[in-house]
Design a protein around this motif. Structure first.
Motif, PDB file in Angstrom:
ATOM      1  N   UNK A 162       0.853  -1.208   0.000  1.00 42.48           N
ATOM      2  CA  UNK A 162       0.000   0.000   0.000  1.00 42.48           C
ATOM      3  C   UNK A 162       0.884   1.252   0.000  1.00 42.48           C
ATOM      4  N   UNK A 163       1.970   1.213   0.733  1.00 47.65           N
ATOM      5  CA  UNK A 163       2.891   2.360   0.772  1.00 47.65           C
ATOM      6  C   UNK A 163       3.521   2.560  -0.612  1.00 47.65           C
ATOM      7  N   UNK A 164       3.899   1.444  -1.249  1.00 47.48           N
ATOM      8  CA  UNK A 164       4.492   1.535  -2.599  1.00 47.48           C
ATOM      9  C   UNK A 164       3.477   2.145  -3.567  1.00 47.48           C
ATOM     10  N   UNK A 165       2.252   1.652  -3.524  1.00 42.78           N
ATOM     11  CA  UNK A 165       1.210   2.142  -4.451  1.00 42.78           C
ATOM     12  C   UNK A 165       0.968   3.636  -4.255  1.00 42.78           C
ATOM     13  N   UNK A 166       0.862   4.044  -2.958  1.00 45.40           N
ATOM     14  CA  UNK A 166       0.643   5.475  -2.659  1.00 45.40           C
ATOM     15  C   UNK A 166       1.763   6.343  -3.214  1.00 45.40           C
ATOM     16  N   UNK A 167       2.980   5.781  -3.181  1.00 40.99           N
ATOM     17  CA  UNK A 167       4.144   6.548  -3.640  1.00 40.99           C
ATOM     18  C   UNK A 167       4.288   6.487  -5.158  1.00 40.99           C
ATOM     19  N   UNK A 168       3.405   5.736  -5.824  1.00 44.89           N
ATOM     20  CA  UNK A 168       3.488   5.619  -7.283  1.00 44.89           C
ATOM     21  C   UNK A 168       4.569   4.653  -7.731  1.00 44.89           C
ATOM     22  N   UNK A 169       5.022   3.794  -6.807  1.00 46.97           N
ATOM     23  CA  UNK A 169       6.095   2.843  -7.134  1.00 46.97           C
ATOM     24  C   UNK A 169       5.510   1.463  -7.419  1.00 46.97           C
ATOM     25  N   UNK A 170       6.301   0.635  -8.125  1.00 43.38           N
ATOM     26  CA  UNK A 170       5.894  -0.755  -8.352  1.00 43.38           C
ATOM     27  C   UNK A 170       6.240  -1.575  -7.116  1.00 43.38           C
ATOM     28  N   UNK A 171       5.463  -2.643  -6.889  1.00 44.89           N
ATOM     29  CA  UNK A 171       5.751  -3.528  -5.755  1.00 44.89           C
ATOM     30  C   UNK A 171       6.127  -4.901  -6.302  1.00 44.89           C
ATOM     31  N   UNK A 172       7.384  -5.297  -6.048  1.00 48.59           N
ATOM     32  CA  UNK A 172       7.892  -6.617  -6.464  1.00 48.59           C
ATOM     33  C   UNK A 172       7.995  -7.508  -5.241  1.00 48.59           C
TER      34      UNK A 172
END
Ligand SMILES: Cc1ncc(COP(=O)(O)O)c(C=O)c1O
Length: 378
Positions: A162-172
């Motif tokens: 969720x933190x990655x998504x909020x930051x606009x980053x991909x989550x691997x």
């Protein structure tokens, strides 16, 4: 009696259906998928399609064409990292990662990727708030393992994704130690890239793995070459999955993996995880009171996967594993388990640990015999 407690490296034994599927693919099918219009090639194509569908069902992926077969989790991780990152990108990872994730990231760092490594606790658990502090507007990816292959810690992936998504980053997510024993839902957990070995918790043969790629990801292929599609063009097709699976597939392996995934779904991922966790808890309870034995795992049983590491004061881990093998015919693994920074985090560097990892076929009786053997090694 031979006891196999090294399922974190590769699972053994495999379900009978896996051995039969490998043999069927080699003996009865014989041909390669997408490499001919004859019946055998079409049969091979059907196996591939069913395997993709099984993987999509297992990981709640809406479109099975986004599943790319690889030869290992390592290949899947390299594909995910090298296919998305460029110099100037920022990546956040943790101190618990396996070299399969840490080394490609280290190489990318030398090529201009900016890397932040979040420190886990001495129990090997990562704190999502540390990730919140680490992400920046330049963060392109957050890349972590789901379950530590050293201490078994299960990471709070939903909060981190969720933190990655909020930051606009991909989550691997590196699911090498969780696929097949911890439920994974790629949509609900906002997973953009999921790297999975076929030969561990999915009970497929060695030489199998897969990468799920969400529609949010623009992926460059790791390999270019023959795909059996769009052959007039000199350019690599950018269609899924063929554009990312250049070269002849490991059909016997994928057929075995399909049977393994079907077996996992028949038993149920939660049931497999519960069985393995109960065995780990049983081992923890019996090893805990022994003199000179230190366990390296989360205190809370709910945070533990199917891996348990321990050390014996005054005894080299490799010597303990050697003794368990040679005196008792018990297979465990010793050393750093390809994750040196995780050992620095847990305080077990450079000696490493003895790691035992049960699987679905491991029994309570085998764990009791293992503990008995450890007592005799003290
Ligand atoms: C956490 C973790 N990541 C990645 C890998 C690499 O998996 P593979 O052997 O399929 O490349 C492993 C294997 O031990 C692992 O434990």
């Amino acid at each position: 009696m031979s006891i196999y407690l090294d399922n974190a490296a590769t699972s053994y034994p495999k379900p009978e259906s896996v051995y039969l599927a490998v043999m069927h693919a080699m003996r009865e099918v014989g041909a390669s998928p997408g490499r001919g219009g004859h019946r055998r090639s079409l049969d091979a194509g059907r196996i591939m399609f069913q395997a993709r569908e099984a993987a999509a069902a297992l990981f709640s992926v809406p479109d099975s064409s986004r599943i790319i077969f690889t030869h290992s989790a390592t290949e899947a991780l390299n594909m995910a990292l090298r296919g998305t990152l460029a110099a100037g990108d920022h990546v956040v990872t943790s101190s618990m990662e396996h070299n399969s994730l840490a080394r490609p990231l280290h190489l990318l760092e030398k090529q201009g990727v900016d890397l932040t490594i979040v420190q886990a606790s001495t129990e090997g658990i990562i704190d999502p708030e540390d990730f919140r502090r680490a992400v920046t507007p330049r963060t392109r990816m957050v890349a972590i393992g789901h379950v530590s292959n050293v201490c078994g810690a299960i990471q709070p992936i939903d909060r981190i994704s969720a933190i990655a998504r909020e930051a606009g980053a991909l989550f691997l997510l590196d699911a090498a130690q969780s696929a097949g024993s911890v439920p994974i839902d790629c949509v609900a957990s906002a997973i953009d890239l999921l790297a999975v070995p076929g030969h561990k918790g999915l009970y497929g043969p060695q030489g199998t793995g897969l990468l799920y790629v969400s529609p949010r990801v623009a992926l460059m292929p790791l390999l270019t070459g023959g795909t059996g599609t769009n052959s007039t063009s000199e350019d690599q097709p950018d269609s899924f999955p063929d554009g990312f699976e250049a070269g002849t597939h490991n059909l016997p392996g994928i057929a075995g993996l399909k049977a393994g995934m079907e077996f996992v779904m028949e038993q149920g991922v939660a049931a497999i995880g519960d069985h393995e966790r109960n065995l780990v808890t049983y081992a923890v309870e019996m090893l805990r009171g022994l003199p000179r034995v230190t366990l390296h795992c989360p205190e809370d049983p709910a945070m533990r996967g199917a891996v348990l590491s321990f050390t014996i004061a005054g005894k080299d881990s490799a010597a303990v594993a050697f003794e368990l093998d040679h005196r008792f015919d018990i297979a465990v693994r010793a050393g750093l388990h390809c994750a040196p920074r995780a050992h620095r985090t847990l305080g077990t560097f450079p000696g490493g640990t003895v790691r035992m990892s049960p699987g679905w076929f491991t029994t309570r009786e085998e764990i009791a015999m293992f503990v008995d053997a450890v007592v005799q090694c003290l």
